[in-house]
Structures are given as C-alpha cells and as structure tokens.
Design a protein around this motif. Structure first.
Motif, PDB file in Angstrom:
ATOM      1  N   VAL A 140      25.842 108.954   1.193  1.00  8.17           N
ATOM      2  CA  VAL A 140      26.808 110.052   1.101  1.00  8.17           C
ATOM      3  C   VAL A 140      26.252 111.207   0.276  1.00  8.17           C
ATOM      4  O   VAL A 140      26.350 112.374   0.666  1.00  8.17           O
ATOM      5  CB  VAL A 140      28.143 109.549   0.506  1.00  8.17           C
ATOM      6  CG1 VAL A 140      29.113 110.713   0.319  1.00  8.17           C
ATOM      7  CG2 VAL A 140      28.765 108.486   1.409  1.00  8.17           C
ATOM      8  N   SER A 141      25.661 110.887  -0.869  1.00  7.45           N
ATOM      9  CA  SER A 141      25.147 111.947  -1.739  1.00  7.45           C
ATOM     10  C   SER A 141      23.964 112.663  -1.094  1.00  7.45           C
ATOM     11  O   SER A 141      23.810 113.886  -1.228  1.00  7.45           O
ATOM     12  CB  SER A 141      24.740 111.365  -3.097  1.00  7.45           C
ATOM     13  OG  SER A 141      23.740 110.373  -2.941  1.00  7.45           O
ATOM     14  N   VAL A 142      23.106 111.927  -0.378  1.00  3.27           N
ATOM     15  CA  VAL A 142      21.963 112.544   0.285  1.00  3.27           C
ATOM     16  C   VAL A 142      22.436 113.446   1.418  1.00  3.27           C
ATOM     17  O   VAL A 142      21.941 114.581   1.587  1.00  3.27           O
ATOM     18  CB  VAL A 142      20.991 111.475   0.808  1.00  3.27           C
ATOM     19  CG1 VAL A 142      19.871 112.117   1.617  1.00  3.27           C
ATOM     20  CG2 VAL A 142      20.402 110.681  -0.352  1.00  3.27           C
ATOM     21  N   VAL A 182      23.119 111.518  11.637  1.00  2.38           N
ATOM     22  CA  VAL A 182      24.165 112.343  11.037  1.00  2.38           C
ATOM     23  C   VAL A 182      23.918 113.804  11.409  1.00  2.38           C
ATOM     24  O   VAL A 182      23.042 114.457  10.829  1.00  2.38           O
ATOM     25  CB  VAL A 182      24.183 112.191   9.507  1.00  2.38           C
ATOM     26  CG1 VAL A 182      25.396 112.915   8.927  1.00  2.38           C
ATOM     27  CG2 VAL A 182      24.188 110.713   9.106  1.00  2.38           C
ATOM     28  N   PRO A 183      24.647 114.361  12.374  1.00  2.00           N
ATOM     29  CA  PRO A 183      24.492 115.780  12.700  1.00  2.00           C
ATOM     30  C   PRO A 183      24.979 116.645  11.534  1.00  2.00           C
ATOM     31  O   PRO A 183      26.079 116.430  11.007  1.00  2.00           O
ATOM     32  CB  PRO A 183      25.365 115.967  13.939  1.00  2.00           C
ATOM     33  CG  PRO A 183      25.543 114.576  14.503  1.00  2.00           C
ATOM     34  CD  PRO A 183      25.565 113.683  13.305  1.00  2.00           C
ATOM     35  N   LEU A 184      24.171 117.615  11.136  1.00  2.00           N
ATOM     36  CA  LEU A 184      24.503 118.458   9.980  1.00  2.00           C
ATOM     37  C   LEU A 184      24.804 119.898  10.375  1.00  2.00           C
ATOM     38  O   LEU A 184      25.287 120.674   9.549  1.00  2.00           O
ATOM     39  CB  LEU A 184      23.339 118.437   8.987  1.00  2.00           C
ATOM     40  CG  LEU A 184      22.947 117.054   8.449  1.00  2.00           C
ATOM     41  CD1 LEU A 184      21.673 117.147   7.614  1.00  2.00           C
ATOM     42  CD2 LEU A 184      24.073 116.456   7.622  1.00  2.00           C
ATOM     43  N   VAL A 227      18.319 121.435   8.376  1.00  2.00           N
ATOM     44  CA  VAL A 227      18.108 120.106   8.953  1.00  2.00           C
ATOM     45  C   VAL A 227      19.272 119.870   9.904  1.00  2.00           C
ATOM     46  O   VAL A 227      20.431 119.879   9.498  1.00  2.00           O
ATOM     47  CB  VAL A 227      18.072 119.008   7.867  1.00  2.00           C
ATOM     48  CG1 VAL A 227      17.855 117.644   8.514  1.00  2.00           C
ATOM     49  CG2 VAL A 227      16.977 119.282   6.844  1.00  2.00           C
ATOM     50  N   ASP A 228      18.965 119.690  11.182  1.00  2.00           N
ATOM     51  CA  ASP A 228      20.026 119.555  12.183  1.00  2.00           C
ATOM     52  C   ASP A 228      20.606 118.141  12.233  1.00  2.00           C
ATOM     53  O   ASP A 228      21.809 117.962  12.405  1.00  2.00           O
ATOM     54  CB  ASP A 228      19.486 119.931  13.565  1.00  2.00           C
ATOM     55  CG  ASP A 228      19.060 121.386  13.630  1.00  2.00           C
ATOM     56  OD1 ASP A 228      19.865 122.255  13.251  1.00  2.00           O
ATOM     57  OD2 ASP A 228      17.913 121.656  14.041  1.00  2.00           O
ATOM     58  N   ARG A 265      23.398 119.012   3.423  1.00  2.00           N
ATOM     59  CA  ARG A 265      24.314 120.042   3.914  1.00  2.00           C
ATOM     60  C   ARG A 265      24.230 121.304   3.051  1.00  2.00           C
ATOM     61  O   ARG A 265      24.382 122.425   3.557  1.00  2.00           O
ATOM     62  CB  ARG A 265      25.750 119.522   3.919  1.00  2.00           C
ATOM     63  CG  ARG A 265      26.035 118.421   4.943  1.00  2.00           C
ATOM     64  CD  ARG A 265      27.514 118.102   4.986  1.00  2.00           C
ATOM     65  NE  ARG A 265      27.813 116.913   5.755  1.00  2.00           N
ATOM     66  CZ  ARG A 265      27.902 116.864   7.088  1.00  2.00           C
ATOM     67  NH1 ARG A 265      27.716 117.972   7.788  1.00  2.00           N
ATOM     68  NH2 ARG A 265      28.182 115.724   7.704  1.00  2.00           N
ATOM     69  N   GLU A 266      23.990 121.119   1.758  1.00  2.00           N
ATOM     70  CA  GLU A 266      23.950 122.254   0.833  1.00  2.00           C
ATOM     71  C   GLU A 266      22.562 122.887   0.733  1.00  2.00           C
ATOM     72  O   GLU A 266      22.412 123.954   0.134  1.00  2.00           O
ATOM     73  CB  GLU A 266      24.394 121.786  -0.555  1.00  2.00           C
ATOM     74  CG  GLU A 266      25.841 121.313  -0.603  1.00  2.00           C
ATOM     75  CD  GLU A 266      26.192 120.654  -1.927  1.00  2.00           C
ATOM     76  OE1 GLU A 266      25.293 120.595  -2.802  1.00  2.00           O
ATOM     77  OE2 GLU A 266      27.341 120.207  -2.082  1.00  2.00           O
TER      78      GLU A 266
END
Length: 298
Positions: free
Chosen positions: A32-34, A249-251, A45-46, A39-40
């Motif tokens: 979760v943290s990664v 995980v799509p970002l 990174v897609d 995202r931030e």
C-alpha cells in the motif's frame, strides 16, 4: 527510482511498467505504501506489478491480479530431498559429477569468481536452443551484474581441477526463508560431468543448512509453453509448479487502458502456442545448423 526504501525498476516507453528490483527474489509485505508513493512520484509509472511471497498462495491484496507460476522445491532436510524427493536419474547424475572429479562448494564473490563467470558466459552464443543474452558481455559488465544483492546472496561453484565450470547465484528474500536461483549456468563442454546436477544438490544443502524452506528455480512454465526439457529437469530434481498471484496495479488512465487491452504482457506471449512452437522449432534448427557443437538441451 527509490520509493519507500524500495528500488523500483521501470521498463517500457509506451506503457511504463514498474516492478521491484529483484522481482521474484524480493517481495512486498506492505504494498500500500509503495503504491501510494508511486502515485505521488513525478516520474510516470503506468502499471506497478509485484508477486506474492511463498508459501501463501491465496489472494491477499485487493488489486487486479493474474496467476503467475514458480518452480519451487520445499525443503526440510537435505537427506529428505536426496532419498525421497528426487528421481533416480537426478541422483545418479549428481553422483556422477563427483566421480568425474567435479568439486562443488560455496565461494565468496571476488574478481576470481567473476572471471570464471565471464568465461562461462562467453563459451557459447547459444544455450538451450536460443541466443544466450550474456554472451559477449565485457568483464566489467558481468562483474557489475553478478555483484547485485551481495548481502543476501550465496555463490556456489563447480570446479574441475580448480577451474570453474559452473556456478549458481542464490538470492534470498528479506525473511531469509526463500531463495531463488538468480543464475545457474555450466560449461557445455563439461556437460558429460553433470555439473548442473551437482550444483542443484549443493544449493539444496546450502538452503537446508540455513533453514531456508523454499528454493525457487525461476518459472516452471513460461508463457503458454507448459512443458520443456528444462521443466522436466526441474521436476526430476524435486521442483513442482506453484501458482502465485501476480498483481498489476494501474496508476494512470493509460495504465488502466493498457491493462484492459492486455498490453502489460509481451506481444509474443499473446500469440497462439502452435505458432510459437513452430517458430521455436525453426529457430532451433537454424542454431543446430549454425552452431552444431553448441546446441544442447539440459
């Protein structure tokens, strides 16, 4: 890039896919943290992908996932593996190596070992019916590549008259309960001495001595190719196929579109297996004609 103390490797131009440096050898207990850090991040990174750690094969995280697989040997003791888990042929091959003078032992990583690895890599441009990606690399590149994850790696060498003829690099996860064969290569000219079988035997012993309960020999099946001479070799040595969740995980919006269209997979993996089999046969025939003394199966 580094996110939450983890090295993230990014590949691709149109679709940028991130994964842990050492994917399949290193794992995330708290993705979760990664994911939040990615995202931030200012770097795009897609899609971020990661695999779940053994021995838990059930789905643990609420992310899109697909089933991946590993070739896994469950280890209790070396004696259990030697007497109960491997086939007669594999056991005889390992004995044959010792009878022919092959000595297998753990070794430190240094320039001498790196030189031996470089010589093994540059023995042949073809291995197992396909181009060998490390053939022709400069010594400094091989040294740099082989020296990754030194604090969690175990090197095992197979020697004939004190000359390195094969080696394994085992890399453990952060819990030191799972080890993966990051590299396992032997000289083709000494295949009659079965150094690879002897190396696998020592890898099992090294893991058992350290309390490592799972030894991973990369994938059991690759893409749509379910069986091969390599998977047969793994099976004879006690490895079994274990399916594990691989999360994607799509970002970004582009990441979601790419995931839905299947663009997170290589193009070749989307082709039908009968066509791929014909291509492999043609490639093998060409290499057998071009390099008749070097084409081999394990």
């Amino acid at each position: 890039m580094i996110v939450c103390g983890k090295d993230i490797h990014i590949q691709g131009r149109l679709v940028r896919i991130g994964r842990l440096d050492g994917d399949k050898y290193k794992f995330l207990d708290d993705p979760v943290s990664v994911v939040a850090g990615l995202r931030e991040s200012r770097r795009r990174v897609d899609i971020f992908t990661f695999m779940q750690r053994l021995p838990d094969t059930s789905v643990k995280f609420d992310y899109p996932m697909e089933w991946d697989n590993l070739a896994v040997l469950r280890i209790s003791t070396f004696e259990d593996w030697w007497t109960e888990r491997i086939g007669f042929k594999a056991r005889n091959k390992a004995k044959q190596a010792a009878k022919k003078g092959v000595i297998v032992r753990e070794v430190p990583f240094d320039d001498v070992l790196a030189q031996g690895i470089w010589e093994i890599y540059n023995e042949s441009p073809v291995r197992q019916g396909r181009r060998f990606p490390h053939y022709g690399k400069r010594f400094d590149r091989v040294c740099q590549m082989s020296s990754t994850f030194l604090d969690t790696s175990i090197f095992i060498g197979a020697y004939l008259d004190e000359k390195l003829i094969g080696f394994i690099k085992l890399t453990t996860d952060d819990t030191r309960t799972q080890a993966g064969m990051m590299h396992i290569v032997s000289m083709i000219r000494h295949r009659d001495k079965a150094p690879t079988n002897a190396l696998v035997a020592q890898a099992v012993r090294s893991c058992a001595d350290r309390g490592i309960t799972h030894l991973v020999y990369s994938n059991f099946a690759y893409g749509k190719k379910e069986r091969s001479s390599l998977s047969d070799f793994k099976e004879r040595n006690g490895f079994e196929r274990i399916n594990l969740p691989r999360y994607y995980v799509p970002l970004t919006g582009a990441g979601w579109a790419a995931f839905r269209l299947g663009l997170h997979h290589k193009f070749v993996d989307r082709l039908p297996e009968p066509l791929l089999a014909k291509v492999r046969d043609l490639r093998y025939s060409w290499y057998k004609y071009r390099f008749p003394a070097l084409t081999q199966d394990i």
